[in-house]
Write an enzyme that holds these catalytic residues in place. Structure first.
Site, PDB file in Angstrom:
ATOM      1  N   ASP A  80       3.525 -39.645  17.532  1.00  0.00           N
ATOM      2  CA  ASP A  80       3.511 -39.129  18.908  1.00  0.00           C
ATOM      3  C   ASP A  80       3.922 -37.667  18.954  1.00  0.00           C
ATOM      4  O   ASP A  80       4.587 -37.155  18.050  1.00  0.00           O
ATOM      5  CB  ASP A  80       4.429 -39.954  19.818  1.00  0.00           C
ATOM      6  CG  ASP A  80       5.901 -39.859  19.432  1.00  0.00           C
ATOM      7  OD1 ASP A  80       6.208 -39.959  18.225  1.00  0.00           O
ATOM      8  OD2 ASP A  80       6.753 -39.686  20.327  1.00  0.00           O
ATOM      9  N   GLU A 173       8.721 -41.620  18.810  1.00  0.00           N
ATOM     10  CA  GLU A 173       9.947 -40.973  18.326  1.00  0.00           C
ATOM     11  C   GLU A 173      10.481 -39.982  19.344  1.00  0.00           C
ATOM     12  O   GLU A 173      11.696 -39.848  19.524  1.00  0.00           O
ATOM     13  CB  GLU A 173       9.655 -40.266  16.996  1.00  0.00           C
ATOM     14  CG  GLU A 173      10.883 -39.732  16.268  1.00  0.00           C
ATOM     15  CD  GLU A 173      11.219 -38.275  16.596  1.00  0.00           C
ATOM     16  OE1 GLU A 173      12.235 -37.774  16.092  1.00  0.00           O
ATOM     17  OE2 GLU A 173      10.463 -37.645  17.361  1.00  0.00           O
ATOM     18  N   ASP A 196       9.806 -34.603   8.917  1.00  0.00           N
ATOM     19  CA  ASP A 196       9.810 -34.267  10.346  1.00  0.00           C
ATOM     20  C   ASP A 196      10.658 -33.028  10.618  1.00  0.00           C
ATOM     21  O   ASP A 196      11.183 -32.845  11.709  1.00  0.00           O
ATOM     22  CB  ASP A 196      10.349 -35.476  11.133  1.00  0.00           C
ATOM     23  CG  ASP A 196      10.174 -35.351  12.632  1.00  0.00           C
ATOM     24  OD1 ASP A 196       9.321 -34.549  13.070  1.00  0.00           O
ATOM     25  OD2 ASP A 196      10.895 -36.046  13.379  1.00  0.00           O
TER      26      ASP A 196
END
EC number: 3.4.11.4
Length: 409
Positions: A80, A173, A196
């Site tokens: 996302d 997330e 990330d």
């Protein structure tokens, strides 16, 4: 590496913005589209144990190609993008051999400027992938997704020794639900890395302790002309509350290991008002002190109000600093740092001024520090990523797999 950019551009073309305040997980249909695409690509790549749960967690395994007591490890990214800025119709710009100066974002007045973002001075000669000024880019975290997929292809197509590699792609997330439905036991890794992070070399294993503070203020509204001694203005009480919060301990005045209070939203009328704060601090004692401070402020401002008027405060912890879990397994960080050095990257251990899926996973029994992606300026129109940074991330993932195999042989 030849398909890294192609993968990334394909992934960002899909609108996968998550949505807060939605009970279903994933919160948006667009996330399912990317998850199904990734599932198909993993199948075509020949991975095994591929599962896509009803809550949108995609898992797969690359079996070991060497024998020995080699621990299974994992790599995780989220599909996302942030709901803070539009992720629809993303139109990336590719700037090859960046020579410095402003980069025009699209045909309007928006620019990506080294005056505002000095890190650009360090990226001369590199290939930058930017937005067109109308959307975010989605490097957070589709760069991580593309890097993991490319690393799998490298490991699959070359005789590089590795143990069992488990990968996962999670939804939501950005709205704090990414790891809530993650099955750690089914994942099967002894430890993992989220991919990330930000600039090249970043390795993060410390994050904020986090809490949300919701304040409801009930006042009393009467005609202003006859209000003396009767009106209780909920908006004025809200202003008094915020005036008591330390002004020099806000996001815009803090950095590094400094914590903060952040007024995220405020709305209301004379009769009723609502305030929403988030509290962040790396130190657990200071974190608890900040929560007490908010309670003391509410009590002080609410003292002496008419019985029908009141201030109600609710504090909920969101997540804690994963440092206490990760430092119990120092080899996880040692391997990542060595992998970076082997790829001619200087590791930069820095705190996460936020959270990742790895935070929750670390407290669920899966120690999970965070690796860089090569991206910058997330959640807005100035977001960009460097192709060289993405390539470095792939190299580090592959090297971590190789070093882990050597450790177990």
């Amino acid at each position: 590496m030849d398909k890294l950019l192609e993968r990334f551009l394909h992934y960002v073309s899909l609108d996968t913005q998550s949505k807060s305040g939605v009970r279903q997980v994933p919160s948006t249909e667009g996330q399912w589209k990317l998850l199904r695409l990734l599932k198909q690509q993993l199948e075509e790549m020949g991975l095994v144990n591929i599962t896509l749960s009803e809550k949108g967690t995609l898992m797969a395994t690359l079996p070991a190609n060497v024998e020995g007591d080699i621990p299974a490890i994992g790599f995780i990214s989220h599909v996302d993008t942030s709901p803070d800025f539009s992720g629809k119709n993303v139109n990336p710009q590719i700037v090859e051999n960046y020579r410095g100066g402003d980069i025009a974002l699209g045909i309007g007045d928006e620019v990506l400027s080294p005056v505002m973002f000095p890190v650009l001075h360090q990226l001369l000669g590199q290939t930058l992938i930017t937005t067109d000024g109308k959307t975010l880019l989605g490097a957070d975290d589709k760069a991580g997704v593309a890097e993991i997929m490319t690393a799998l292809a490298v490991l699959k197509g070359n005789p590089i020794p590795h143990g069992e590699i488990n990968v996962a792609f999670t939804p939501d997330e950005e709205v704090g639900k990414g790891a809530k439905h993650f099955d750690v036991e089914a994942f099967g890794a002894q430890w993992a890395y989220t991919v990330d992070g930000g600039g090249v070399g970043e390795l993060e294993f410390e994050n904020f302790n986090a809490a949300s503070v919701n304040i409801k203020i009930v006042g009393n509204n009467v005609h202003p002309g006859t209000a003396k001694g009767v009106m209780v203005n909920a908006l004025s009480l809200a202003a008094r509350i915020h005036a008591e919060v330390p002004a020099d301990e806000a996001p815009e005045t803090t950095e590094g290991y400094e914590g903060f209070y952040h007024l995220a939203s405020m709305k209301g009328t004379v009769d009723r008002a609502e305030m929403h704060y988030i509290i962040r601090d790396f130190d657990r004692k200071q974190f608890e002190a900040r929560k007490r401070k908010m309670m003391e402020i509410a009590k002080k401002v609410g003292k002496g109000l008419h019985p029908d008027c009141y201030i109600e405060l609710v504090i909920e912890d969101s997540y804690y600093n994963m440092r206490e879990k990760v430092v119990e397994h120092p080899h996880i960080l040692d391997i990542a740092q060595q992998a970076m050095r082997d790829c001619h990257i200087t590791p930069e251990m820095k705190p996460i001024r936020g959270g990742t899926d790895g935070v929750q996973l670390s407290f669920m029994g899966l120690p999970c520090p965070n690796l860089f992606t090569g991206g910058y300026n997330y959640h807005g129109k100035h977001e960009f990523v460097t192709l060289e940074g993405m390539e470095k991330a792939v190299q580090v993932i592959v090297r971590i797999a190789e070093l882990t195999a050597k450790r177990g042989q």
